[in-house]
Write an enzyme that holds these catalytic residues in place. Structure first.
Site, PDB file in Angstrom:
ATOM      1  N   THR A 321       0.837  -1.198   0.000  1.00  0.00           N
ATOM      2  CA  THR A 321       0.000   0.000   0.000  1.00  0.00           C
ATOM      3  C   THR A 321       0.876   1.254   0.000  1.00  0.00           C
ATOM      4  O   THR A 321       0.619   2.203  -0.735  1.00  0.00           O
ATOM      5  CB  THR A 321      -0.918   0.024   1.242  1.00  0.00           C
ATOM      6  OG1 THR A 321      -1.688  -1.173   1.239  1.00  0.00           O
ATOM      7  CG2 THR A 321      -1.841   1.227   1.229  1.00  0.00           C
ATOM      8  N   TRP A 324       2.627   1.612  -3.390  1.00  0.00           N
ATOM      9  CA  TRP A 324       1.679   1.958  -4.442  1.00  0.00           C
ATOM     10  C   TRP A 324       1.543   3.480  -4.564  1.00  0.00           C
ATOM     11  O   TRP A 324       1.380   4.014  -5.657  1.00  0.00           O
ATOM     12  CB  TRP A 324       0.302   1.344  -4.161  1.00  0.00           C
ATOM     13  CG  TRP A 324      -0.696   1.665  -5.228  1.00  0.00           C
ATOM     14  CD1 TRP A 324      -0.899   0.981  -6.387  1.00  0.00           C
ATOM     15  CD2 TRP A 324      -1.599   2.760  -5.251  1.00  0.00           C
ATOM     16  NE1 TRP A 324      -1.867   1.585  -7.132  1.00  0.00           N
ATOM     17  CE2 TRP A 324      -2.318   2.668  -6.459  1.00  0.00           C
ATOM     18  CE3 TRP A 324      -1.885   3.816  -4.371  1.00  0.00           C
ATOM     19  CZ2 TRP A 324      -3.304   3.590  -6.808  1.00  0.00           C
ATOM     20  CZ3 TRP A 324      -2.860   4.740  -4.723  1.00  0.00           C
ATOM     21  CH2 TRP A 324      -3.560   4.620  -5.933  1.00  0.00           C
ATOM     22  N   HIS A 325       1.649   4.172  -3.418  1.00  0.00           N
ATOM     23  CA  HIS A 325       1.452   5.624  -3.436  1.00  0.00           C
ATOM     24  C   HIS A 325       2.610   6.374  -4.059  1.00  0.00           C
ATOM     25  O   HIS A 325       2.501   7.560  -4.348  1.00  0.00           O
ATOM     26  CB  HIS A 325       1.174   6.154  -2.024  1.00  0.00           C
ATOM     27  CG  HIS A 325      -0.221   5.881  -1.585  1.00  0.00           C
ATOM     28  ND1 HIS A 325      -0.594   4.686  -1.027  1.00  0.00           N
ATOM     29  CD2 HIS A 325      -1.346   6.626  -1.657  1.00  0.00           C
ATOM     30  CE1 HIS A 325      -1.883   4.718  -0.764  1.00  0.00           C
ATOM     31  NE2 HIS A 325      -2.374   5.878  -1.139  1.00  0.00           N
ATOM     32  N   GLY A 326       3.722   5.717  -4.259  1.00  0.00           N
ATOM     33  CA  GLY A 326       4.804   6.414  -4.939  1.00  0.00           C
ATOM     34  C   GLY A 326       6.148   5.783  -4.650  1.00  0.00           C
ATOM     35  O   GLY A 326       6.327   5.084  -3.653  1.00  0.00           O
ATOM     36  N   PHE A 464      -0.095   9.338  -7.960  1.00  0.00           N
ATOM     37  CA  PHE A 464       0.255   8.074  -7.305  1.00  0.00           C
ATOM     38  C   PHE A 464       0.164   6.900  -8.276  1.00  0.00           C
ATOM     39  O   PHE A 464      -0.331   7.016  -9.363  1.00  0.00           O
ATOM     40  CB  PHE A 464      -0.626   7.844  -6.095  1.00  0.00           C
ATOM     41  CG  PHE A 464      -0.466   8.915  -5.073  1.00  0.00           C
ATOM     42  CD1 PHE A 464       0.797   9.449  -4.807  1.00  0.00           C
ATOM     43  CD2 PHE A 464      -1.546   9.436  -4.413  1.00  0.00           C
ATOM     44  CE1 PHE A 464       0.949  10.465  -3.880  1.00  0.00           C
ATOM     45  CE2 PHE A 464      -1.397  10.446  -3.492  1.00  0.00           C
ATOM     46  CZ  PHE A 464      -0.154  10.956  -3.227  1.00  0.00           C
TER      47      PHE A 464
END
Lengths: 464, 392
Positions: A321, A324-326, A464
């Site tokens: 998680t 995934w955001h960066g 993202f």
């Protein structure tokens, strides 16, 4: 093209809806695909071949998976997932990995020349595609035989930039409806949802977010100069901005989907009223959490293989998680931060939280807001060390008086709109039709004023 | 609002709301198509985006699309009204104290927001101070340096509560101390504060008023031992309904319009075309005030017909003076006609040479450097002032 722009609202949207509504039932998906292509190419045609290849590959692969015999079948989805993830990793993480490797092994690998911008919406549509491949493999859904329909699903313009990640199996029935796909009450609901989302984005998110930019942005006073109360106010404003920005965008997306005849589940459900971190993640970015639950946590065994294994699965999900955001360490830290919090809750805290009334909410908000501090630490001007020192070592500096004077009303409104109150009020208002229509038109006009006056801030979550 | 509860009878209730929304969307879209397009957005003092020229390359990299989007944004029907509405909502409903870099003070005052002076600006300030000091050292006793403080320094009590303004006073002290070593400096903070009941600064614009300029001019005369221009002996003309740059930014809903006063003088000004270092060709000769500009939004540009690289004014006094300036000087300079025979005006924004050659060839006796604080600290052209001549 962002939804909160004049060109979308007064050129693309009316044309797209008109064409879609007058198109005969069997042609609707083709029209939808065409419109989505225009939408996709709005930032340039460079990446069109990429998404075209992905669509063709996954379309064929899905059919192959469905047709293949038992032994071969196990390998097929794995290959599909690897190919799709590979594309995502190449564009999003390759340079980050090379950089990390260079630091660890002091090697001299050259960075790839991928360009500064990610291909539009890649984090979202790759996840949509993977959900399709896996669901076909597990027989949750039949493989799509019409390539146009499959392409329309992948490129579906309401979800292209910032999701939500709606699974193919949830959209398939509506995609296959050739008559009576759109109904007036559903369109009306879509319009309402869209305008409320637009209001969240252009009136609340963009205005409140300016408080944080006033501090860390270019020409801002600088985080080093602020006092502890102002640092807290800043991070609080950022939390509100992030919520209204992303939830607003998701609502606009679902509103558009509804106007086109698709019912998509809400992506946010008042996350800031949660009474535990566990509950927070059931209310925040629901489509992403459910994707990780369905395609990582549960396939790995979820909670069925003992507590040790469960914790390991959670660790994987939360590291993913974060990533995934960066491609940045702060996002990984942020993911692991939630792993720690959720583990503590799972082990013992949750039972205590259920008994509390007020403190669980304060506890949740405190850790969520602090989490956004970690989350924002990749922005220039907001290094985590300095932020933590500002937040937890009481100190003087620029007082929050002016920020409260300038943003007080907006912050208060933001807090109210994070609660169930507006929903309840709108329910009451809806009983008096003329009042409902007048208020709705006023809100719409106000949104348009903010759209015209703004310089079109893009969605925070588009990166993202 | 994701789970709005709808009444069971929603099917009927839904139609009017949908109809109204559809009408609104289609109505605005069609009306916008027919809406006249414009070249200039006067209120924003900039060119409006025009319909983009098509090319395959521009389509490929998305430039055509973003230019099209900007065209839609700039040419949208009733653009000014929408923006006024947004600003009014911000100001009335959300009680904002700031709009587009302008602070909304008490008594409808508007001030430029200056919360921080960044490193780049500080470095520029140091360069400018050094250039001015160096230049002044070459002409001992002949250079006067006048720096107008920001309105917020004279009226700090009108700032929004708690506004963390940068310490302009400290910086002014510093600048005056450094420049003061080689030039005569005029610090207006005391005289302005003493006369703060007067109309010194526009509320809707970043300039001072003709009266503010006059009070500064009085200080200049006192320093130089000159007899000031007699305002009573001249007839003043007043232009009403001036809304300046601050207003353009904030669109303050209950704005108090400013008035501009000026004195119609018979003196003539020649604006020159600069063809090389200290080489000037006359472009046009006209009055000090271009009254045509009063009919436009940018009314302050009437003074000296805006900012020109080099112009010369015929005065009624003795001797000559060269004024190096930003736009603050434009309303100040007309008073100098009472004291000098020839007044040269240099604006370094369109004058890229050192000043020595011009002083020598045009024969100036004195130099006045007049800026306002905010331009002075960040101006990147003033450094030309001390540049040595390239002429032999």
């Amino acid at each position: 093209m962002v939804f909160n722009s004049v060109v979308f609202l007064f050129c693309f949207l009316p044309l797209a809806l008109l064409l879609y509504y007058i198109a005969p039932g069997r042609a609707k998906n083709a029209v939808l695909l065409l419109e989505s292509l225009v939408f996709y190419c709005w930032t340039g045609i460079e990446f069109l071949p990429l998404i075209a290849c992905l669509v063709v590959f996954n379309y064929l692969w899905g059919l192959l998976t469905a047709a293949a015999r038992a032994k071969l079948r196990a390998v097929l989805p794995l290959a599909a997932v690897l190919v799709n993830l590979g594309v995502l990793v190449y564009f999003k993480y390759a340079n980050f990995l090379i950089e990390t490797l260079n630091q660890l092994a002091s090697s001299q690998l050259a960075e790839l020349e991928i360009g500064d911008v990610l291909p539009l919406g890649i984090s979202y549509y790759i996840f949509k595609i993977i959900s399709y491949e896996v669901d076909v493999y597990t027989d949750k859904v039949e493989a799509e035989r019409n390539p146009l329909t499959f392409a329309a699903y992948v490129l579906f313009f309401p979800q292209l930039i910032v999701g939500p990640i709606v699974k193919y199996r949830d959209m398939a029935p509506q995609l296959h409806k050739t008559s009576g796909r759109c109904t007036l009450p559903q369109i009306e609901r879509g319009v309402e949802l869209f305008v409320f989302g637009l209001a969240k984005k252009v009136i609340l998110a963009d205005s409140i977010g300016a408080l944080w930019t006033d501090i860390i942005g270019a020409g801002g006073v600088g985080l080093a100069a602020v006092s502890t109360p102002l640092a807290w106010l800043g991070i609080l404003a950022y939390s509100l901005q992030l919520y209204f920005d992303f939830a607003g965008y998701s609502e606009m997306s679902n509103g558009l989907a509804a106007m086109l005849g698709f019912d998509c589940a809400a992506n946010f459900n008042l996350p800031y009223i949660a009474g535990s971190i566990t509950e927070f993640w059931r209310r925040w970015h629901i489509s992403l959490s459910s994707w990780f639950r369905d395609y990582i946590y549960i396939p790995l065994g979820g909670n069925r293989k003992g507590q040790g294994r469960q914790l390991f699965n959670m660790l994987l999900v939360w590291a993913a998680t974060g990533i995934w955001h960066g491609a940045s360490w702060n996002f990984i830290c942020w993911g692991l931060y939630y792993f720690v919090l959720l583990t503590i809750e799972k082990l013992f805290l949750l039972n205590h939280l259920k008994k509390g009334k007020v403190w669980p909410h304060i506890y949740t908000l405190f850790f969520v807001v602090l989490g956004w501090g970690i989350f924002t630490a990749n922005q220039p001007g907001a290094p985590l060390g300095l932020l933590l020192q500002k937040l937890f070592v009481p100190q003087g500096g620029i007082s929050p008086v002016y920020s409260l004077r300038n943003y007080g009303v907006l912050l208060a409104l933001g807090c109210v709109c994070s609660s169930p109150l507006p929903r309840w009020l709108w329910g009451k208002v809806s009983r008096i039709l003329p009042l409902k229509i007048v208020l709705f038109v006023l809100l719409t006009l106000l949104c348009i004023a903010y759209v015209v006056a703004a310089t079109n801030a893009t969605a925070l979550y588009a990166n993202f | 609002m994701s789970k709005v509860v709808y009444r069971k009878s929603g099917r009927r209730a839904g139609v009017p709301l949908l109809a109204v929304s559809a009408l609104l969307l289609l109505g605005l879209t069609i009306a916008n198509l027919a809406w006249p397009k414009r070249d200039m957005i006067e209120l924003e003092n900039r060119k409006a985006a025009q319909f983009p020229v098509f090319s395959v390359e521009a389509l490929w990299n998305g430039r055509w699309q973003s230019e099209f989007a900007r065209w839609m944004q700039d040419q949208f029907l009733l653009r000014d009204t929408w923006i006024n509405t947004q600003r009014a909502a911000d100001e009335i409903v959300f009680q904002k104290a700031e709009e587009d870099g302008i602070l909304l003070g008490k008594d409808r005052w508007m001030f430029t927001k200056l919360f921080t002076i960044g490193d780049a600006t500080r470095q520029q300030t140091a360069k400018n101070v050094q250039a001015v000091a160096e230049f002044a050292a070459r002409y001992p006793g002949k250079v006067t340096f006048l720096l107008a403080p920001s309105a917020s320094v004279i009226y700090p009590e009108a700032l929004p509560a708690g506004a963390p303004m940068a310490d302009e006073n400290a910086l002014l002290d510093d600048i005056f101390a450094q420049v003061g070593e080689s030039a005569a400096v005029i610090d207006l903070r005391e005289p302005f504060t003493a006369r703060k009941d007067e109309y010194l600064y526009f509320k809707t614009d970043h300039h001072w008023t003709t009266n503010g300029a006059y009070r500064a001019y009085e200080q200049f005369c006192a320093r130089k031992g000159l007899t000031p221009f007699d305002r009573d002996a001249h007839e003043a003309v007043t232009v009403v309904d001036f809304q300046g740059t601050h207003y353009s930014a904030t669109r303050l809903w209950n704005v108090e319009n400013d008035t501009i006063t000026y004195y119609p003088l018979p003196n003539q000004m020649t604006i020159y075309n600069i063809t090389g270092e200290a080489q000037y060709e006359p472009l046009k000769t006209e009055n000090l005030i271009n009254t045509d500009k009063f009919a436009t939004r940018d009314k302050y540009a009437a003074f000296l017909d805006g900012n020109n690289g080099y112009s010369v004014i015929e005065g009624d006094g003795k001797g000559s003076i060269l004024v190096v300036k930003d736009s603050y000087a434009n309303s100040f300079i007309p008073y100098l006609t009472a004291n000098y025979e020839k007044i040269g005006v240099v604006d370094f924004r369109s004058f890229k040479y050192g000043l020595d050659s011009t002083i020598e060839r045009e024969g100036y006796d004195e130099v006045l450097i007049l800026y306002n604080f905010q331009t002075f600290i960040s101006d990147t052209n003033l450094i030309y002032i001390s540049r040595p001549t390239t002429l032999s």
